[in-house]
Design a protein around this motif. Structure first.
Motif, PDB file in Angstrom:
ATOM      1  N   VAL A 296       0.388  -5.442   7.137  1.00 14.17           N
ATOM      2  CA  VAL A 296       1.718  -4.870   7.389  1.00 14.17           C
ATOM      3  C   VAL A 296       1.734  -3.381   7.052  1.00 14.17           C
ATOM      4  O   VAL A 296       2.245  -2.552   7.820  1.00 14.17           O
ATOM      5  N   ALA A 297       1.173  -3.027   5.889  1.00 14.65           N
ATOM      6  CA  ALA A 297       1.160  -1.618   5.490  1.00 14.65           C
ATOM      7  C   ALA A 297       0.351  -0.775   6.473  1.00 14.65           C
ATOM      8  O   ALA A 297       0.729   0.363   6.782  1.00 14.65           O
ATOM      9  N   SER A 298      -0.748  -1.317   6.983  1.00 15.91           N
ATOM     10  CA  SER A 298      -1.573  -0.580   7.944  1.00 15.91           C
ATOM     11  C   SER A 298      -0.829  -0.357   9.250  1.00 15.91           C
ATOM     12  O   SER A 298      -0.884   0.735   9.841  1.00 15.91           O
ATOM     13  N   LEU A 299      -0.126  -1.379   9.714  1.00 12.46           N
ATOM     14  CA  LEU A 299       0.639  -1.239  10.946  1.00 12.46           C
ATOM     15  C   LEU A 299       1.749  -0.207  10.799  1.00 12.46           C
ATOM     16  O   LEU A 299       1.968   0.631  11.687  1.00 12.46           O
ATOM     17  N   VAL A 300       2.467  -0.252   9.686  1.00  7.26           N
ATOM     18  CA  VAL A 300       3.549   0.708   9.459  1.00  7.26           C
ATOM     19  C   VAL A 300       2.994   2.121   9.339  1.00  7.26           C
ATOM     20  O   VAL A 300       3.530   3.080   9.909  1.00  7.26           O
ATOM     21  N   ALA A 301       1.877   2.264   8.608  1.00  5.99           N
ATOM     22  CA  ALA A 301       1.327   3.594   8.344  1.00  5.99           C
ATOM     23  C   ALA A 301       0.779   4.245   9.596  1.00  5.99           C
ATOM     24  O   ALA A 301       0.892   5.470   9.766  1.00  5.99           O
ATOM     25  N   THR A 302       0.173   3.463  10.475  1.00  9.69           N
ATOM     26  CA  THR A 302      -0.496   4.037  11.647  1.00  9.69           C
ATOM     27  C   THR A 302       0.375   4.092  12.888  1.00  9.69           C
ATOM     28  O   THR A 302      -0.036   4.698  13.886  1.00  9.69           O
ATOM     29  N   ARG A 303       1.550   3.493  12.857  1.00  5.69           N
ATOM     30  CA  ARG A 303       2.413   3.513  14.037  1.00  5.69           C
ATOM     31  C   ARG A 303       3.739   4.212  13.792  1.00  5.69           C
ATOM     32  O   ARG A 303       4.529   4.369  14.716  1.00  5.69           O
ATOM     33  N   SER A 304       3.973   4.627  12.575  1.00 11.68           N
ATOM     34  CA  SER A 304       5.198   5.364  12.278  1.00 11.68           C
ATOM     35  C   SER A 304       5.020   6.829  12.644  1.00 11.68           C
ATOM     36  O   SER A 304       3.944   7.414  12.448  1.00 11.68           O
ATOM     37  N   PRO A 305       6.041   7.459  13.195  1.00 17.70           N
ATOM     38  CA  PRO A 305       5.936   8.900  13.493  1.00 17.70           C
ATOM     39  C   PRO A 305       5.848   9.748  12.232  1.00 17.70           C
ATOM     40  O   PRO A 305       5.455  10.916  12.283  1.00 17.70           O
ATOM     41  N   LEU A 306       6.228   9.181  11.091  1.00 18.21           N
ATOM     42  CA  LEU A 306       6.118   9.885   9.823  1.00 18.21           C
ATOM     43  C   LEU A 306       4.688   9.777   9.291  1.00 18.21           C
ATOM     44  O   LEU A 306       3.926   8.890   9.668  1.00 18.21           O
ATOM     45  N   ASN A 307       4.328  10.660   8.395  1.00 20.20           N
ATOM     46  CA  ASN A 307       2.994  10.654   7.803  1.00 20.20           C
ATOM     47  C   ASN A 307       2.985   9.672   6.627  1.00 20.20           C
ATOM     48  O   ASN A 307       3.226  10.056   5.479  1.00 20.20           O
ATOM     49  N   LEU A 308       2.676   8.405   6.916  1.00 22.12           N
ATOM     50  CA  LEU A 308       2.732   7.352   5.900  1.00 22.12           C
ATOM     51  C   LEU A 308       1.375   6.681   5.672  1.00 22.12           C
ATOM     52  O   LEU A 308       1.314   5.538   5.218  1.00 22.12           O
TER      53      LEU A 308
END
Length: 342
Positions: free
Chosen positions: A213-225
């Motif tokens: 979940v964290a990988s999906l959010v981090a790599t698909r969010s327009p923010l630098n996460l």
């Protein structure tokens, strides 16, 4: 009599020799099949000419095969590379040169790792550093340089495409080593679990799900996460060492590579070279965090076990010397802890 004994002795030696040949042939076939199958998966994310991808799992498979079974595995690697590249290459000579580069790179990486006495258990900090800098980042310079140079020389690519293509090639080969090799080395130490607490299974499942979940959010969010994945890598390394860190690194790297290929998240709007720089920096950080932390924790655990065994031997020795006054084992451990605190 000698004429009768000699053929019997020869037959006895031929049996084990034939078994060795059969086992070697089976391993070669396994390496070739694994190389081909993993290459097909890697080509799903190709970015250049249908054959250059930011994630090339065969390099990790080839390196582990050479480390475990010796340099005699190189024909299986070469055959797998030829079967994969033959339909993709511009002509037979460039294909043979690319196959040579794909074979020489893991062989040289294996020789470099042997030179520094690399251990397959990956339970020392020096082993993790060697795999990263010698096996992946250093050894895969060979295949990337030869492959890209051959494509430019054969006019399949223009000279201006050399460095972008080289960056993708090097990233893919290095990621194959950094992600796949630790996973395979960790898998070889797995044993059938006995009496594992249920909470341990729940924790492992939560770790894998949270990493995904964290990988999906981090790599698909327009923010630098992208930093969101780091706590899960630390969790995996501290609680499960390499057997937990390697699968989490695989999940994170694969999700990031897919995001880069689809041009989403932090990779959106970047040109090919910039995209590869971001991807290599991120995946390199993931590999460094997971491998170095797991190796450090494994070293610490070995040291603690060695100290406890030494305390137990010391307790037994003192008990034999003073049988009328047995030394409490826990008291000995407390004394050892007091010395450490001081």
């Amino acid at each position: 009599m000698y004429g009768l004994v000699a053929p019997m002795t020869s037959q006895k030696t031929q049996g084990p020799r034939l078994r060795d040949y059969a086992e070697h042939a089976l391993r070669l076939a396994l390496v070739t099949a694994a190389y081909y199958g993993s290459a097909k998966l890697g080509l799903e994310q190709q970015l250049v000419r249908g054959q250059v991808t930011p994630f090339w799992p065969p390099t990790g498979i080839a390196l582990v095969a050479l480390l475990m079974w010796g340099l005699r595995m190189w024909p299986g690697i070469a055959l797998g590379a030829f079967v994969v590249n033959a339909p993709l290459g511009p002509s037979i000579l460039p294909v043979l040169a690319i196959v040579a580069g794909n074979t020489i790179a893991p062989v040289c990486a294996c020789l470099l790792l042997r030179r520094v006495r690399f251990r397959l258990a990956l339970d020392r900090l020096q082993d993790a550093l060697a795999l990263i800098f010698l096996g992946a980042l250093g050894g895969m310079l060979i295949s990337a340089t030869i492959g890209t140079g051959v494509l430019v020389a054969s006019e399949a690519l223009t000279a201006d495409d050399f460095w972008p293509t080289w960056s993708v090639w090097w990233t893919g080969d290095a990621m194959g080593v950094l992600v796949i090799a630790p996973l395979l080395l960790a898998a070889r130490t797995l044993r059938r679990p006995h009496d594992v607490p249920v909470l341990r299974w729940v924790e492992a499942a939560a770790l894998l799900a949270g990493t995904t979940v964290a990988s999906l959010v981090a790599t698909r969010s327009p923010l630098n996460l992208l930093f969101l994945v780091v706590p899960f890598l630390i969790w995996a390394a501290f609680r499960f060492q390499l057997q937990g860190a390697a699968p989490c690194a695989l999940i994170t790297s694969v999700v990031a590579i897919i995001a880069g290929a689809e041009d989403v998240g932090p990779f959106s709007g970047q040109d090919l070279l910039a995209k590869m720089v971001i991807l290599q920096a991120f995946n390199g950080t993931v590999a460094l965090t997971s491998l170095l932390l797991s190796a450090t924790i494994a070293e610490r655990n070995h040291t603690v076990r060695a100290l406890r065994e030494a305390c137990e031997r010391l307790t037994e020795a003192l008990t034999r010397l003073v049988p009328d006054r047995p030394l409490d084992h826990h008291a000995a451990l407390r004394l050892e802890d007091d010395k450490d605190d001081k």
